[in-house]
Design an enzyme around this catalytic site. Structure first.
Site, PDB file in Angstrom:
ATOM      1  N   ASP A  61       0.817  -1.209   0.000  1.00 45.19           N
ATOM      2  CA  ASP A  61       0.000   0.000   0.000  1.00 45.19           C
ATOM      3  C   ASP A  61       0.856   1.266   0.000  1.00 45.19           C
ATOM      4  O   ASP A  61       0.434   2.312  -0.494  1.00 45.19           O
ATOM      5  CB  ASP A  61      -0.917   0.002   1.225  1.00 45.19           C
ATOM      6  CG  ASP A  61      -1.958  -1.102   1.159  1.00 45.19           C
ATOM      7  OD1 ASP A  61      -2.172  -1.640   0.055  1.00 45.19           O
ATOM      8  OD2 ASP A  61      -2.545  -1.437   2.202  1.00 45.19           O
ATOM      9  N   GLY A  62       2.063   1.168   0.550  1.00 41.31           N
ATOM     10  CA  GLY A  62       2.942   2.329   0.600  1.00 41.31           C
ATOM     11  C   GLY A  62       3.326   2.854  -0.771  1.00 41.31           C
ATOM     12  O   GLY A  62       3.565   4.058  -0.935  1.00 41.31           O
TER      13      GLY A  62
ATOM     14  N   ASN B 199      -4.221   9.197   2.779  1.00 39.93           N
ATOM     15  CA  ASN B 199      -4.703   8.444   3.943  1.00 39.93           C
ATOM     16  C   ASN B 199      -5.158   9.364   5.077  1.00 39.93           C
ATOM     17  O   ASN B 199      -6.334   9.464   5.356  1.00 39.93           O
ATOM     18  CB  ASN B 199      -3.633   7.485   4.452  1.00 39.93           C
ATOM     19  CG  ASN B 199      -3.864   6.056   4.002  1.00 39.93           C
ATOM     20  OD1 ASN B 199      -4.831   5.760   3.305  1.00 39.93           O
ATOM     21  ND2 ASN B 199      -2.976   5.167   4.374  1.00 39.93           N
TER      22      ASN B 199
ATOM     23  N   ASP C 109      -3.535  11.567  23.199  1.00 39.92           N
ATOM     24  CA  ASP C 109      -2.303  11.355  22.448  1.00 39.92           C
ATOM     25  C   ASP C 109      -2.304  12.091  21.119  1.00 39.92           C
ATOM     26  O   ASP C 109      -1.255  12.267  20.506  1.00 39.92           O
ATOM     27  CB  ASP C 109      -2.087   9.858  22.196  1.00 39.92           C
ATOM     28  CG  ASP C 109      -1.515   9.153  23.411  1.00 39.92           C
ATOM     29  OD1 ASP C 109      -1.241   9.843  24.414  1.00 39.92           O
ATOM     30  OD2 ASP C 109      -1.333   7.921  23.364  1.00 39.92           O
TER      31      ASP C 109
END
Length: 431
Positions: A176-177, A272, A302
């Protein structure tokens, strides 16, 4: 095309794009019932070809309410939602050039890369663009048998060369990268992307390399399914103020004064998600979240994830968000470990403008990254503005947008996978 075919140029626009972004490449999409590439036009239509062509909206809603009330007309249409089954890609002219993106430092991709490039250059007579650092791999540069093919390549560097007007479509080899990286190379119009599953997860890469020649022939001939993956247009505004010493002519320092603010801006296209987190600090992040100029909440935890529907199955789902089909026009806001039991992920309409800023009470700075890249620190006075981009990523489907997505959920994420309950026998039903 036949005289009866209707072709519509689909533009993926939002209300904020007027004057903000130029118009890039236009993809022609069939809105009629598609025919199979494997059969002639005179062949009998099979049941698999009977796809939907009607609108997903159903009847248009009435905009008058009672004898005197009506909805104020807004000429700035945000977005048109098309039936996923009707999204078909065609070519205005036959494609002649292709960008091949290969995952770097992966020995398992060397042979598929060489086979694919040889097929494209020798058999299909196409112009192949390859990133220069890919050819610097000793296993490729030192292959004398591949040198003849390699000499026909057009090379580029992602930080120097703009190839957006030279590439007809893109082929990704990896996980996917590679698709995320392909998206980052094009800050405006993106050519159609064909992604082969040669990586670890493969949620966004539906094609199998074993039959790459026949699949490539289908894409080059046209009339294949595509899904328009929306992107986020992100603008980071840096408020950099430097204290400059006021000095007399004799060199004596009089005072330390604040210099003029220097506003530095950078813009990104994100497929994304945008992630704002607390970085290395042990304190909770404390950032304000605005929607169309209105403060809607302060994120204490966070961090926060602002994602596209494509990104909903990435970091967002790991943080407890829902999964959204890529055709849904939306932006998802997901808190990361919020210090509140009631802070749940929310979905807002595509086209709204979100702004993230460090709260005035924040004890520490925050950090931001875009699709896991370009990580940088956010200080007081800095702002991150996020909205839907006018330039989606047209991803070529193996079958169709709906089937591919649910198969990825089942195969990659094992969605709703469990042992099936067996039926009861007549004896068991008595107990």
């Amino acid at each position: 095309m036949d005289g009866g075919d209707e072709v519509e140029a689909v533009s993926y626009c939002c209300s904020t794009c007027d004057g903000g972004e130029g118009h890039g490449r236009t993809l022609s999409v069939h809105t009629r019932k598609p025919r199979s590439l494997s059969t002639s036009s005179s062949s009998t239509t099979t049941s698999s070809d009977n796809r939907r062509t009607q609108s997903l909206h159903g009847p248009s809603p009435v905009t008058t309410f009672g004898p005197k009330a009506c909805m104020l007309h807004n000429p700035n249409t945000i977005m048109h939602i098309q039936d996923p089954a009707s999204q078909r890609l065609t070519w205005n002219k036959p494609p002649k050039s292709v960008l091949v993106i290969k995952k770097i430092r992966d020995a398992g991709l060397l042979q598929p890369f060489k086979e694919l490039c040889t097929f494209l250059t020798e058999v299909k007579s196409m112009i192949v663009y390859v990133e220069r650092k890919v050819l610097e791999d000793p296993a490729i540069a030192g292959d004398d048998a591949f040198r003849t093919t390699m000499n026909k390549f057009c090379t580029f560097r992602d930080d120097l060369d703009d190839i957006s007007n030279y590439v007809d479509f893109i082929i990704c080899l990896g996980g996917d990268g590679t698709l995320l990286y392909a998206s980052s190379l094009f800050q405006e119009s993106v050519p159609p992307v064909m992604a082969f599953h040669l990586g670890s997860l493969g949620f966004l890469t539906p094609f199998n390399f074993d039959t790459y020649q026949s699949q490539l022939n289908q894409v080059i001939e046209g009339n294949v399914s595509i899904v328009l993956r929306s992107r986020l247009r992100v603008r980071v505004q840096k408020d950099s103020r430097e204290k400059r010493a006021k000095v007399e002519e004799n060199g004596v320092i009089l005072t330390n004064g604040d210099g003029e603010g220097m506003h530095k801006a950078a813009q990104y296209q994100v497929l994304n998600e945008v992630v704002v987190d607390r970085g290395p600090s042990s304190y909770l992040s404390n950032v304000d979240l605005f929607l169309d100029g209105h403060l809607i909440t302060t994120v204490q935890g966070d961090g926060v994830i602002v994602s596209t529907p494509t990104g909903s199955t990435a970091y967002a789902v790991a943080a407890g968000a829902s999964m959204i089909h890529p055709n849904v026009p939306a932006i998802m806001i997901t808190p990361i470990c919020p210090h509140s039991l009631s802070f749940r992920p929310i979905v807002v309409p595509a086209g709204v403008e979100l702004k993230v800023m460090l709260s005035s009470e924040a004890r520490n700075t925050a950090w931001v990254s875009f699709d896991g890249r370009k990580r940088q620190e956010i200080c007081h006075g800095d702002s991150i503005t996020i909205t839907t981009s006018c330039f989606p990523v047209p991803s070529i489907c193996f079958r169709d947008p709906v089937t591919d997505w649910f198969e990825s959920l089942a195969q990659c994420l094992h969605w709703n996978v469990r042992k099936k309950q067996h039926h009861l026998t007549s004896e068991e039903e008595e107990f």
